[in-house]
Scaffold this motif. Structure first.
Motif, PDB file in Angstrom:
ATOM      1  N   UNK A   1      -3.480  -1.126   5.210  1.00 29.81           N
ATOM      2  CA  UNK A   1      -2.345  -0.243   4.950  1.00 29.81           C
ATOM      3  C   UNK A   1      -1.755   0.186   6.286  1.00 29.81           C
ATOM      4  N   UNK A   2      -0.426   0.118   6.401  1.00 29.04           N
ATOM      5  CA  UNK A   2       0.260   0.587   7.599  1.00 29.04           C
ATOM      6  C   UNK A   2       0.900   1.935   7.288  1.00 29.04           C
TER       7      UNK A   2
ATOM      8  N   UNK B   1      -7.475  -0.860   8.340  1.00 32.29           N
ATOM      9  CA  UNK B   1      -8.075  -1.992   7.634  1.00 32.29           C
ATOM     10  C   UNK B   1      -9.515  -1.641   7.277  1.00 32.29           C
ATOM     11  N   UNK B   2      -9.887  -1.870   6.026  1.00 36.24           N
ATOM     12  CA  UNK B   2     -11.246  -1.599   5.584  1.00 36.24           C
ATOM     13  C   UNK B   2     -11.812  -2.850   4.922  1.00 36.24           C
ATOM     14  N   UNK B   3     -13.018  -3.263   5.342  1.00 40.85           N
ATOM     15  CA  UNK B   3     -13.688  -4.446   4.805  1.00 40.85           C
ATOM     16  C   UNK B   3     -15.039  -4.006   4.251  1.00 40.85           C
ATOM     17  N   UNK B   4     -15.305  -4.334   2.992  1.00 40.00           N
ATOM     18  CA  UNK B   4     -16.556  -3.887   2.369  1.00 40.00           C
ATOM     19  C   UNK B   4     -16.887  -4.774   1.171  1.00 40.00           C
ATOM     20  N   UNK B   5     -18.138  -4.752   0.783  1.00 38.65           N
ATOM     21  CA  UNK B   5     -18.566  -5.419  -0.446  1.00 38.65           C
ATOM     22  C   UNK B   5     -18.660  -4.382  -1.555  1.00 38.65           C
ATOM     23  N   UNK B   6     -18.392  -4.820  -2.804  1.00 42.54           N
ATOM     24  CA  UNK B   6     -18.241  -3.875  -3.908  1.00 42.54           C
ATOM     25  C   UNK B   6     -19.400  -3.967  -4.906  1.00 42.54           C
ATOM     26  N   UNK B   7     -20.435  -3.153  -4.734  1.00 40.58           N
ATOM     27  CA  UNK B   7     -21.489  -3.115  -5.746  1.00 40.58           C
ATOM     28  C   UNK B   7     -20.963  -2.492  -7.040  1.00 40.58           C
ATOM     29  N   UNK B   8     -21.561  -2.873  -8.160  1.00 37.64           N
ATOM     30  CA  UNK B   8     -21.184  -2.339  -9.464  1.00 37.64           C
ATOM     31  C   UNK B   8     -22.348  -1.603 -10.096  1.00 37.64           C
ATOM     32  N   UNK B   9     -22.051  -0.734 -11.040  1.00 36.50           N
ATOM     33  CA  UNK B   9     -23.097   0.037 -11.716  1.00 36.50           C
ATOM     34  C   UNK B   9     -23.975  -0.861 -12.579  1.00 36.50           C
TER      35      UNK B   9
ATOM     36  N   UNK C   1     -11.092  -0.246  10.590  1.00 32.71           N
ATOM     37  CA  UNK C   1     -10.400  -0.470  11.863  1.00 32.71           C
ATOM     38  C   UNK C   1      -9.096   0.322  11.887  1.00 32.71           C
ATOM     39  N   UNK C   2      -8.839   0.966  13.015  1.00 37.33           N
ATOM     40  CA  UNK C   2      -7.587   1.682  13.247  1.00 37.33           C
ATOM     41  C   UNK C   2      -6.891   1.045  14.435  1.00 37.33           C
ATOM     42  N   UNK C   3      -5.614   0.700  14.284  1.00 40.60           N
ATOM     43  CA  UNK C   3      -4.889   0.066  15.380  1.00 40.60           C
ATOM     44  C   UNK C   3      -4.438   1.087  16.425  1.00 40.60           C
ATOM     45  N   UNK C   4      -4.417   2.357  16.053  1.00 38.06           N
ATOM     46  CA  UNK C   4      -4.059   3.440  16.978  1.00 38.06           C
ATOM     47  C   UNK C   4      -5.044   4.582  16.800  1.00 38.06           C
ATOM     48  N   UNK C   5      -5.050   5.492  17.735  1.00 41.52           N
ATOM     49  CA  UNK C   5      -5.891   6.684  17.606  1.00 41.52           C
ATOM     50  C   UNK C   5      -5.485   7.467  16.360  1.00 41.52           C
ATOM     51  N   UNK C   6      -6.475   7.979  15.627  1.00 44.38           N
ATOM     52  CA  UNK C   6      -6.218   8.760  14.419  1.00 44.38           C
ATOM     53  C   UNK C   6      -7.104  10.003  14.451  1.00 44.38           C
ATOM     54  N   UNK C   7      -6.961  10.829  13.430  1.00 45.58           N
ATOM     55  CA  UNK C   7      -7.830  11.983  13.230  1.00 45.58           C
ATOM     56  C   UNK C   7      -8.392  11.906  11.820  1.00 45.58           C
TER      57      UNK C   7
ATOM     58  N   UNK D   1      -9.859   3.266  -1.037  1.00 45.70           N
ATOM     59  CA  UNK D   1      -8.406   3.227  -1.154  1.00 45.70           C
ATOM     60  C   UNK D   1      -7.806   4.283  -0.235  1.00 45.70           C
ATOM     61  N   UNK D   2      -6.502   4.213  -0.038  1.00 44.46           N
ATOM     62  CA  UNK D   2      -5.755   5.258   0.647  1.00 44.46           C
ATOM     63  C   UNK D   2      -4.825   5.901  -0.363  1.00 44.46           C
TER      64      UNK D   2
END
Length: 335
Positions: free
Chosen positions: A33-34, A41-49, A77-83, A148-149
């Motif tokens: 998301x920009x 950018x978020x990369x993860x695996x999705x476990x299910x119940x 990952x953040x392309x710029x500094x964030x808070x 999500x964002x």
């Protein structure tokens, strides 16, 4: 030799399809998301119940440092500094970990090592950044873990993780690239009541008559917007907490509510306008939704120019469009 070759040929088809079609129990997911030029950018695996009613406190014991995902550690990952949650986070990629606690708020940590397996729990103390996050009960059950964002706005969003009945929302702030807040001492000379004339930007009487005969959102908007004579009262207000300078225009808010409400529904006012500082006496009009600056394009946003008296108090203003045409004028009405 021929017998051995035949045996190999016969056994290969039996194992090859299963190898080719193999799938992980927790599939890999990614999203990008920009927000105002900052890429998240978020990369993860999705476990299910998979039928499990309770995860935390059982499969994931209380006190464990857990990557919110599966297989390899979740990374962000953040392309710029964030808070994040009030903590400065330098641009870069991090693995994400959460210490899950039964009675206390959870602790989220960003670790510089992004190669860790999900069971290689790093000590929270070695994280690059760590902060407290509140665990909430979600409105609906989430079968597969989801990142999500949410509530995206010009200067940030909420980074949200949901799994089962648990939800964690982390405030994310980015640099919007333009100033949003107006200092209190500068706003003081602008706030108050105004008599506002936006007739230069109004449709002609013939156009309004044609619109009035239709039944669509635009017709609902102008039936409300054209109902009051010009000039009309508005206010400029300053919010001390956010620093936002508000262009409070009840008629425009009511017209926007009518536009976004279905026929027969009670209009809900969520639209507003903020004045963003651009220079001494100059401001840019930005749209807001739900009290947050949602979007603005500096190339096309109307510009408000204030006329100040010798004491630095605004006595009049002019609104101009991108082509420098006058869209409205106002004079101080008192207050």
């Amino acid at each position: 030799m021929n017998a051995l070759r035949t045996a190999l040929v016969l056994t290969l088809p039996a194992c090859a399809p299963s190898a080719l079609s193999a799938q992980a129990a927790s599939e890999l997911a990614t999203f990008t998301q920009v927000i105002s030029g900052t890429e998240v950018e978020l990369v993860y695996s999705r476990p299910s119940l998979r039928g499990r009613e309770v995860i935390f406190g059982r499969q994931i014991p209380w006190g464990e440092v857990w990557t919110p995902g599966a297989n390899r550690s979740t990374t962000i990952r953040f392309s710029s500094d964030v808070v994040l949650a009030g903590e400065p986070v330098p641009a870069g990629r991090y693995s994400v970990w959460i210490r899950v606690l039964e009675q206390e708020p959870w602790v989220m940590a960003l670790h510089p090592d992004t190669t860790l397996f999900h069971s290689a729990h790093p000590p929270i103390e070695t994280a690059a950044v760590r902060f407290v996050v509140e665990r909430e009960r979600a409105a609906e059950m989430q079968e597969s873990l989801l990142w999500d964002l949410d509530r995206i706005r010009l200067d940030g969003a909420q980074l949200v993780m949901r799994w089962g009945w648990d939800r964690v929302a982390v405030p994310l702030e980015v640099d919007p690239g333009i100033a949003l807040a107006t200092p209190a001492e500068q706003a003081q000379g602008l706030v108050g009541a105004w008599s506002y004339d936006d007739s230069p930007s109004m449709p002609t009487a013939e156009q309004l008559e044609r619109i009035a005969g239709r039944e669509d959102p635009t017709a609902r908007y102008f039936r409300v917007f054209g109902a009051e004579p010009r000039p009309r009262p508005i206010r400029i207000e300053h919010d001390a907490d956010s620093g936002l300078l508000w262009f409070v225009d009840p008629l425009t808010e009511a017209a926007e509510a009518a536009f976004y409400s279905a026929e027969g529904e009670e209009p809900e006012v969520v639209y507003g306008q903020a004045l963003l500082p651009r220079g001494a006496g100059f401001f840019m009009i930005a749209g807001t939704l739900g009290g947050e600056v949602s979007a603005v394009n500096p190339q096309f946003a109307p510009i408000v120019e204030f006329e100040l008296d010798d004491a630095g108090r605004a006595v009049a203003f002019t609104i101009r469009g991108p082509d420098d045409s006058v869209q409205g004028t106002a004079t101080r009405a008192g207050g």
